[in-house]
Enzyme design. Structure first.
Site, PDB file in Angstrom:
ATOM      1  N   SER A 375      82.631  22.394 -22.056  1.00 25.73           N
ATOM      2  CA  SER A 375      82.456  22.325 -23.504  1.00 25.73           C
ATOM      3  C   SER A 375      83.801  22.381 -24.193  1.00 25.73           C
ATOM      4  CB  SER A 375      81.579  23.481 -23.998  1.00 25.73           C
ATOM      5  OG  SER A 375      81.541  23.527 -25.404  1.00 25.73           O
ATOM      6  N   LYS A 376      83.938  21.573 -25.237  1.00 27.72           N
ATOM      7  CA  LYS A 376      85.171  21.597 -26.016  1.00 27.72           C
ATOM      8  C   LYS A 376      85.395  22.961 -26.647  1.00 27.72           C
ATOM      9  CE  LYS A 376      84.997  16.654 -27.136  1.00 27.72           C
ATOM     10  NZ  LYS A 376      84.920  15.647 -28.209  1.00 27.72           N
ATOM     11  N   ARG A 377      84.307  23.717 -26.774  1.00 27.37           N
ATOM     12  CA  ARG A 377      84.426  25.053 -27.375  1.00 27.37           C
ATOM     13  C   ARG A 377      85.137  26.028 -26.436  1.00 27.37           C
ATOM     14  NH1 ARG A 377      79.222  23.277 -28.617  1.00 27.37           N
ATOM     15  NH2 ARG A 377      78.820  22.933 -30.842  1.00 27.37           N
TER      16      ARG A 377
END
Length: 552
Positions: A375-377
């Site tokens: 995830s980019k998070r």
């Protein structure tokens, strides 16, 4: 015995696959199968520029290939093969003659003999593309997709294209497009054609190709394969809510598909906002994916007609990627498995345009070691993060291929040229790749050792370390000798294999290499009450030795 079989045989030393997935063959032992087989794929016959051959009995003399996937490809040559089948009882059957038709194919054979669809562009060149959306910066998943495209192109002497799919203007991130190309160059997989480098098929940003998409959409409308839709956002929202209330998958009801031409003309004349939708057709042909094999998704049964041109004049992904891949002569599309279900829709678009589609290969997902999605998070999956933290590009390329497939064996320490030479597309599996970033320091240590052992690369490391030393210690460096190339090179070789990053050498643990130790007298007296006397004796010894060296 009677039954359905898929059986490999050898004919004059040539491997053949009877009963491709779309051909029903009944096995009758007493007839040696010949009465029921009309065609089969020959994987061994080849010549300099043509590698796909389909066999039919010589009694069926035709001028076009009979294979359903070739759509009547024109035959350019033929070879006669004689086969004599042996019964299990030992009694030979009469020899049977087959004619193998050879033509420039839409299908082909992957390296290593894998019998899968392997199309090429019209001029026979391999052209692949990495087409990210600049809505964020390059992350590990994107780097892996770009890498597989790059090594596939270089393996086959082809071209690697970078194309920016920036049609979703509302989600664009400033600087992301340049950042993506910067990181590809940092990783050593620079594109041959790109927004920055240009090329004969440019521009390579979709926002600069709007006229092309508009013309393509109008072509589909003229053919009756697409239509103008005037449904308001409010109506579409009501359709969605009603479907969710009924526990159904939201889909457009194709209402505007049935508008009469005079109604459409009237609405267009009034300047009503509209989009263009593609008319989905039932009965989708199966396609053979390089990784997942034969697939078919009846999109018309589960989806409404998709929008291909938005009201703002920008195309959707489905239209833009098909148009661009055709005009840029892309021969192979290697992309994430999330696009597998959309491929049948894209093939319908190719069919509507009467264009030859490329070969499709969908790469399995790259996941965290626990099976969760990257995830980019997470923040630490962006390539810029790894570059700034001291990770070597070779180590990143090594670890993201080591955890996946496409190679005969997975070993650490492979350089880019070795990845290219050892890559085998037929070995890409459908299993997701589990990435353990906890192993990255070990991969980095190995590749840092290789750099230190390389004379030219070691010289580059020396320059980098000089900058790091000055940034970390600056005026604390009292002796300029520690910044000399020869001294730093000796340090690198001395600590080779013990450090994972170049930055490790400027941590406090290695500060003694660059600055004189400085310990307050009070701290020494806490260690020993005789500290003052010891220091005095040491200084006297040092001065005495210095005087001896001076007199000599």
């Amino acid at each position: 015995t009677t039954g359905t079989t898929r059986k490999r045989i050898i004919v004059d030393g040539v491997k053949k696959l009877r009963n491709p997935p779309h051909v029903d063959v009944r096995y009758r032992h007493c007839e040696c199968m010949y009465a029921s087989i009309n065609m089969y794929l020959v994987s061994g016959l080849s010549c300099s520029s043509r590698c796909v051959h389909f066999g039919v009995k010589c009694s069926n003399v035709i001028e076009q290939c009979p294979h359903v996937r070739c759509r009547g490809g024109q035959i350019s040559a033929s070879v006669v093969v004689r086969h004599r089948h042996q019964h299990t009882s030992g009694v030979p059957s009469p020899s049977v003659t087959w004619k193998c038709h050879i033509h420039k194919p839409k299908v082909g054979i992957l390296a290593g003999g894998l019998q899968r669809r392997h199309a090429s562009s019209g001029n026979g060149n391999v052209r692949v593309r990495f087409a990210p959306s600049p809505t964020g910066f390059l992350h590990l998943g994107g780097l892996r997709t770009a890498l597989y495209n790059f090594i596939f192109a270089k393996k086959h002497g082809g071209t690697f294209v970078l194309r920016m799919e920036d049609t979703d203007q509302s989600r664009l991130v400033s600087g992301a497009a340049d950042g993506i190309e910067d990181m590809l160059e940092w990783a050593g997989i620079s594109p041959d054609e790109s927004p920055r480098k240009g090329g004969i098929f440019g521009p390579y940003q979709q926002s600069q190709r709007l006229d092309l998409y508009s013309q393509a959409a109008q072509t589909l409308v003229d053919k009756g394969a697409a239509y103008h839709c005037f449904c308001s956002p409010q109506r579409l929202e009501l359709l969605k809510k009603e479907a969710l209330r009924s526990r159904q998958t939201p889909r457009y009801d194709n209402r505007c598909r049935h508008l009469a031409s005079d109604q459409v003309a009237e609405k267009l004349g009034q300047g009503q906002p509209h989009v263009i939708r593609f008319r989905l057709q039932e009965g989708v042909d199966p396609f053979e994916d390089m990784v997942f094999g034969w697939n078919r998704h009846e999109v018309a049964a589960v989806e409404g007609d998709p929008v291909i041109m938005k009201a703002d004049g920008f195309p959707t992904y489905h239209l833009a990627n098909v148009v661009d891949d055709h005009h840029m002569q892309i021969s192979h599309v290697l992309r994430g498995t999330e696009w597998l279900i959309s491929t049948s829709k894209h093939l319908l678009l190719y069919q509507a345009f009467s264009w030859t589609p490329p070969t499709f290969g969908h790469l399995p997902l790259l996941l965290n070691k626990d099976g969760s999605k990257l995830s980019k998070r997470q923040g630490d999956i962006f390539i810029e993060h790894f570059a700034k933290s001291g990770s070597l590009p070779e180590a990143l390329l090594d670890i993201i291929t080591n955890c996946g497939s496409g190679f005969a064996n997975n070993r650490t320490g492979r350089k880019l040229d070795e990845l290219i030479s050892e890559f085998d597309a037929s070995r890409i599996t459908t299993h997701s790749a589990l990435l353990d970033l906890g192993k990255l320091p070990e991969f980095n240590r190995i590749h840092l050792m290789q750099r230190i052992e390389d004379k030219e690369k070691c010289a580059s490391l020396v320059k980098e370390l000089q900058v790091l030393i000055e940034e970390a210690y600056g005026p604390q460096v009292q002796e300029s000798d520690v910044l000399h190339d020869q001294y730093i090179r000796r340090v690198l070789h001395f600590r080779k294999g013990h450090i994972s990053r170049l930055q490790d050498l400027v941590t406090p643990a290695y500060s003694y290499l660059w600055v004189r130790p400085c310990v307050p007298r009070e701290q020494l007296e806490e260690v020993s009450s005789e500290a003052h006397a010891i220091i005095t004796l040491v200084l006297e010894y040092v001065f005495a030795e210095t005087n001896k060296q001076t007199n000599i």
